[in-house]
Design a protein around this motif. Structure first.
Motif, PDB file in Angstrom:
ATOM      1  N   PRO A  21       0.784  -1.246   0.025  1.00 54.23           N
ATOM      2  CA  PRO A  21      -0.128  -0.041   0.015  1.00 54.23           C
ATOM      3  C   PRO A  21       0.929   1.241   0.070  1.00 54.23           C
ATOM      4  O   PRO A  21       1.762   1.519   0.723  1.00 54.23           O
ATOM      5  N   ILE A  22       0.453   2.266  -0.727  1.00 59.50           N
ATOM      6  CA  ILE A  22       1.187   3.414  -1.047  1.00 59.50           C
ATOM      7  C   ILE A  22       1.369   4.134   0.418  1.00 59.50           C
ATOM      8  O   ILE A  22       2.506   4.784   0.838  1.00 59.50           O
ATOM      9  N   ALA A  23       0.560   4.248   1.258  1.00 59.95           N
ATOM     10  CA  ALA A  23       0.370   4.793   2.482  1.00 59.95           C
ATOM     11  C   ALA A  23       1.614   4.208   3.578  1.00 59.95           C
ATOM     12  O   ALA A  23       2.387   4.807   4.075  1.00 59.95           O
ATOM     13  N   ALA A  24       1.715   2.892   3.412  1.00 59.33           N
ATOM     14  CA  ALA A  24       2.366   2.244   4.057  1.00 59.33           C
ATOM     15  C   ALA A  24       3.919   2.342   3.527  1.00 59.33           C
ATOM     16  O   ALA A  24       4.793   2.536   4.557  1.00 59.33           O
ATOM     17  N   GLN A  25       4.152   2.310   2.361  1.00 55.18           N
ATOM     18  CA  GLN A  25       5.676   2.732   1.825  1.00 55.18           C
ATOM     19  C   GLN A  25       5.931   4.159   2.225  1.00 55.18           C
ATOM     20  O   GLN A  25       7.032   4.487   2.484  1.00 55.18           O
ATOM     21  N   TYR A  26       4.919   4.998   2.119  1.00 61.00           N
ATOM     22  CA  TYR A  26       5.318   6.585   2.497  1.00 61.00           C
ATOM     23  C   TYR A  26       5.741   6.521   3.981  1.00 61.00           C
ATOM     24  O   TYR A  26       6.490   7.141   4.394  1.00 61.00           O
ATOM     25  N   ALA A  27       4.783   5.999   4.823  1.00 62.82           N
ATOM     26  CA  ALA A  27       5.228   5.936   6.093  1.00 62.82           C
ATOM     27  C   ALA A  27       6.262   5.365   6.662  1.00 62.82           C
ATOM     28  O   ALA A  27       6.997   6.018   7.697  1.00 62.82           O
ATOM     29  N   HIS A  28       6.820   4.573   6.082  1.00 65.18           N
ATOM     30  CA  HIS A  28       8.240   3.749   6.468  1.00 65.18           C
ATOM     31  C   HIS A  28       9.222   4.580   6.153  1.00 65.18           C
ATOM     32  O   HIS A  28      10.063   4.745   6.801  1.00 65.18           O
ATOM     33  N   VAL A  29       9.096   5.089   4.921  1.00 63.02           N
ATOM     34  CA  VAL A  29      10.174   6.072   4.618  1.00 63.02           C
ATOM     35  C   VAL A  29      10.108   7.470   5.195  1.00 63.02           C
ATOM     36  O   VAL A  29      11.392   7.684   5.816  1.00 63.02           O
ATOM     37  N   PHE A  30       9.133   8.057   5.734  1.00 66.95           N
ATOM     38  CA  PHE A  30       9.029   9.267   6.690  1.00 66.95           C
ATOM     39  C   PHE A  30       9.506   8.859   7.906  1.00 66.95           C
ATOM     40  O   PHE A  30      10.125   9.738   8.442  1.00 66.95           O
ATOM     41  N   SER A  31       9.039   7.833   8.394  1.00 67.30           N
ATOM     42  CA  SER A  31       9.593   7.272   9.706  1.00 67.30           C
ATOM     43  C   SER A  31      11.224   7.310   9.809  1.00 67.30           C
ATOM     44  O   SER A  31      11.842   7.275  10.901  1.00 67.30           O
ATOM     45  N   SER A  32      11.765   6.965   8.801  1.00 66.19           N
ATOM     46  CA  SER A  32      13.396   6.580   8.683  1.00 66.19           C
ATOM     47  C   SER A  32      13.841   8.091   8.722  1.00 66.19           C
ATOM     48  O   SER A  32      15.187   8.028   9.210  1.00 66.19           O
ATOM     49  N   HIS A  33      13.104   9.173   8.623  1.00 65.31           N
ATOM     50  CA  HIS A  33      13.911  10.467   8.601  1.00 65.31           C
ATOM     51  C   HIS A  33      13.081  11.291   9.793  1.00 65.31           C
ATOM     52  O   HIS A  33      13.910  12.385  10.005  1.00 65.31           O
ATOM     53  N   LEU A  34      11.885  11.193   9.869  1.00 64.15           N
ATOM     54  CA  LEU A  34      11.153  12.307  10.727  1.00 64.15           C
ATOM     55  C   LEU A  34      10.440  11.789  11.919  1.00 64.15           C
ATOM     56  O   LEU A  34       9.924  12.401  12.423  1.00 64.15           O
ATOM     57  N   GLY A  35      11.113  10.658  12.308  1.00 66.07           N
ATOM     58  CA  GLY A  35      10.327  10.102  13.825  1.00 66.07           C
ATOM     59  C   GLY A  35       9.294   9.278  13.279  1.00 66.07           C
ATOM     60  O   GLY A  35       8.835   9.235  12.018  1.00 66.07           O
ATOM     61  N   VAL A  36       8.230   8.949  14.133  1.00 65.68           N
ATOM     62  CA  VAL A  36       7.243   7.941  13.875  1.00 65.68           C
ATOM     63  C   VAL A  36       6.000   8.792  13.077  1.00 65.68           C
ATOM     64  O   VAL A  36       5.594   9.745  13.458  1.00 65.68           O
TER      65      VAL A  36
END
Length: 257
Positions: A21-36
């Motif tokens: 799911p697109i949202a899951a992929q975005y959330a994973h990348v975001f969390s690697s750089h921006l916190g949860v």
């Protein structure tokens, strides 16, 4: 109606779908750089960010990199990320997401796609792609080993126009004119298949083509209606709706009888 000589497909949710799911992929990348950053938050913010850019800069005005940078920035901030952190990390986040969604790392084919494309080509029917997307879809099709099936690929970023404008289908027909013979302008000899009622189905009909609304009913894009329902919403009563590419093939074959 005359036999179908050219079949045009949309890309996303017609031939290809996100591998996760697109949202899951975005959330994973975001969390690697921006916190949860949660998937649930991205599921709310991404559609709004995408719509904002589609409305304000149609057909990737300004270039796909800047266009998607705005989508990613608005999605992250809308999902609760700190704007300063987003600004600082945006180049790395954007590079990761752009690379993911240009290959089979980000997308997969529906199970019936190769069967359908092979059957069409084997029966002398020409095949094309008309999609409101950027040039990365060429890399996706190549990586999934299906680019070879297409006689023409028309992408909104490259054309500066997008569905439902008749111009985008006109260009597809013009560019396939030489190998296919006498198709010069959109006609009922051309069938367009896509998942969006306005952009794909009604747009193609308005451009003079035949059309099928394909509703696969996956999790990423809820079906307009239950395929087993006995009635349709009033605005869908006259819509030619199908639920897989085998149904499309059957329709094409019936038109050839």
């Amino acid at each position: 109606m005359p036999p179908i000589r050219l079949v045009l497909f949309d890309a996303l949710f017609t031939l290809i779908r996100p591998r996760k799911p697109i949202a899951a992929q975005y959330a994973h990348v975001f969390s690697s750089h921006l916190g949860v950053v949660t998937r649930a938050a991205v599921e709310k913010s991404f559609p709004k960010a995408l719509k904002d850019l589609k409305d304000s800069k149609p057909a990737y005005q300004g270039g796909k990199d800047a266009w998607w940078a705005d989508v990613v920035r608005k999605t992250a901030i809308g999902a609760g990320a700190d704007p300063i952190a987003v600004k600082r990390s945006l180049p790395e986040i954007l590079a990761t997401l752009m690379e993911t969604f240009r290959s089979k790392r980000g997308y997969s084919l529906y199970a019936d796609v190769i069967m359908c494309l092979h059957a069409l080509k084997s029966n002398g029917i020409h095949v094309g792609l008309v999609s409101n997307t950027d040039s990365r879809v060429r890399d996706v099709l190549k990586d999934l080993d299906v680019e070879k099936y297409f006689d023409v690929i028309i992408l909104s970023e490259e054309e500066g126009t997008e569905k439902p404008s008749p111009l985008i289908w006109q260009r597809a027909c013009e560019r396939i004119k030489a190998p296919i013979g006498n198709i010069i302008a959109p006609s009922k000899e051309v069938l367009h298949i896509g998942d969006e009622l306005h952009a794909d189905y009604r747009g193609a009909l308005s451009a003079g083509l035949d059309a099928v609304l394909l509703r696969r009913g996956g999790k990423e894009i809820p079906p307009i209606t239950d395929p087993l329902a006995t009635s349709l919403p009033l605005d869908l009563v006259d819509v030619r709706m199908m639920f897989n590419l085998q149904m499309v093939l059957n329709y094409v074959r019936q038109r050839s009888l």
